[in-house]
Design a protein around this motif. Structure first.
Motif, short mmCIF file in Angstrom:
data_model
loop_
_atom_site.label_atom_id
_atom_site.label_comp_id
_atom_site.label_asym_id
_atom_site.label_seq_id
_atom_site.Cartn_x
_atom_site.Cartn_y
_atom_site.Cartn_z
N VAL A 183 41.41 36.95 111.32
CA VAL A 183 40.09 36.48 111.77
C VAL A 183 39.87 36.89 113.23
N GLU A 210 39.40 40.64 113.52
CA GLU A 210 38.16 41.16 112.92
C GLU A 210 36.91 40.69 113.65
N ARG A 211 37.03 39.62 114.44
CA ARG A 211 35.84 39.17 115.18
C ARG A 211 35.50 40.21 116.24
N ARG A 212 34.33 40.75 116.16
CA ARG A 212 33.84 41.67 117.18
C ARG A 212 32.43 41.24 117.56
N SER A 252 30.23 26.09 110.27
CA SER A 252 30.85 26.58 111.51
C SER A 252 30.51 25.69 112.70
N LEU A 306 34.66 32.27 115.69
CA LEU A 306 35.82 32.56 114.83
C LEU A 306 35.56 32.02 113.42
N ARG A 326 33.25 34.31 111.48
CA ARG A 326 33.97 35.50 111.01
C ARG A 326 34.83 35.15 109.78
N TYR A 369 30.73 36.39 107.99
CA TYR A 369 29.61 36.89 108.79
C TYR A 369 30.09 37.22 110.20
N ASP A 370 29.14 37.64 111.02
CA ASP A 370 29.50 38.07 112.37
C ASP A 370 28.61 37.44 113.43
N THR A 371 29.02 37.67 114.69
CA THR A 371 28.30 37.05 115.81
C THR A 371 28.27 38.00 117.01
N ARG A 380 27.12 41.79 109.33
CA ARG A 380 27.03 42.99 110.18
C ARG A 380 26.44 44.17 109.41
#
Ligand SMILES: Cc1cc2nc3c(=O)[nH]c(=O)nc-3n(C[C@H](O)[C@H](O)[C@H](O)COP(=O)(O)O)c2cc1C
Length: 242
Positions: free
Chosen positions: A11, A14-16, A35, A180, A183, A187-189, A221
């Motif tokens: 996690v 992979e979080r970008r 979340s 985190l 992710r 999903y993403d941030t 993303r």
């Protein structure tokens, strides 16, 4: 490494910060709710919880908020934006809440421990969080800790500026947990601090003393959502051991 650590490692890696979101993919809003539930469990200074989280998901409001985020691409393409807000103005409410909890906890706390916490919330917290317009109280407190600190360890961060840092540390930790978690949910941030805080506060109807900590863009993303390689200083350059 335990299984949990392996999952956590994945996690974190992979979080970008994703700057472009897929507009067509299915969007499940409950991921943001879960979340934020996890973000609320983040460590926070003295459990004062001087934070608030505002979800912005309607197309019209997202557009307005993206404009106040200087029309940055992550804000413009996010499926939802979450505003992380510091609320120093809520300190009295929080002290009262904490005192209520201390007084109610008669089954599982020693009386001496309870008394200590009662003192902490009724004396220390008001002294730290009280508004100090002309910084006079801050100067007096600083002088006091400088003098007492000559002979013994003293907490030095007592001014109005220190208070701001204290609150923002906790809100930032909540934002980290949130990102985190998003992710981990698939999903993403992208955290954003390039914004016009005055206009955002007005848009959200927040009081003058509230402060915007971060705006976090959320969504699935897009294929080319990563704009830059991930570069960090090597471990040995930033970690030392004594
Ligand atoms: C407090 C904070 C504010 C940030 N503000 C912005 C911003 O306004 N715009 C942006 O594109 N990225 C912003 N970022 C993202 C950083 O540029 C990014 O985290 C950093 O380059 C490392 O990349 P990574 O998150 O993909 O590992 C911000 C990050 C943080 C923690």
């Amino acid at each position: 490494m335990t299984n949990e650590a392996q999952i956590f490692d994945k996690v974190v890696n992979e979080r970008r910060s994703i700057r472009l979101y897929d507009q067509k993919a299915k969007y499940d809003k409950s991921i943001v709710e879960r979340s934020l539930q996890r973000a609320i469990l983040s460590p926070n200074s003295s459990n004062m919880q001087l934070w608030e989280f505002v979800r912005v998901s309607s197309e019209e409001k997202k557009k307005e908020l993206a404009y106040y985020c200087m029309d940055q691409l992550p804000a413009k393409t996010a499926r939802e934006l979450v505003v992380f807000v510091a609320r120093p103005d809520k300190y009295k409410q929080s002290i009262a809440h904490n005192l209520e909890l201390v007084n109610a906890a008669d089954n599982f706390e020693k009386e001496s421990r309870k008394e200590k916490r009662r003192n902490y919330y009724s004396k220390m917290m008001p002294a730290f969080y009280a508004f100090d317009f002309l910084y006079i109280f801050s100067l007096l407190k600083k002088l006091f800790v400088t003098l007492t600190g000559i002979k013994k360890p003293s907490i030095r961060e007592v001014t109005a500026i220190d208070k701001k840092v204290t609150i923002h540390k906790s809100v930032g930790l909540a934002a980290s947990t949130f990102m985190l978690s998003v992710r981990a949910e698939g999903y993403d941030t992208c955290p954003l601090e390039g914004f016009d805080s005055k206009r955002i506060k007005k848009m959200l109807g927040l009081p003058r003393r509230a402060q915007i900590n971060m705006v976090v863009a959320v969504g699935p993303r897009a294929k080319d959502g990563i704009f830059y390689p991930r570069i960090r200083y090597p471990y040995d350059e930033v970690v030392s051991e004594i």
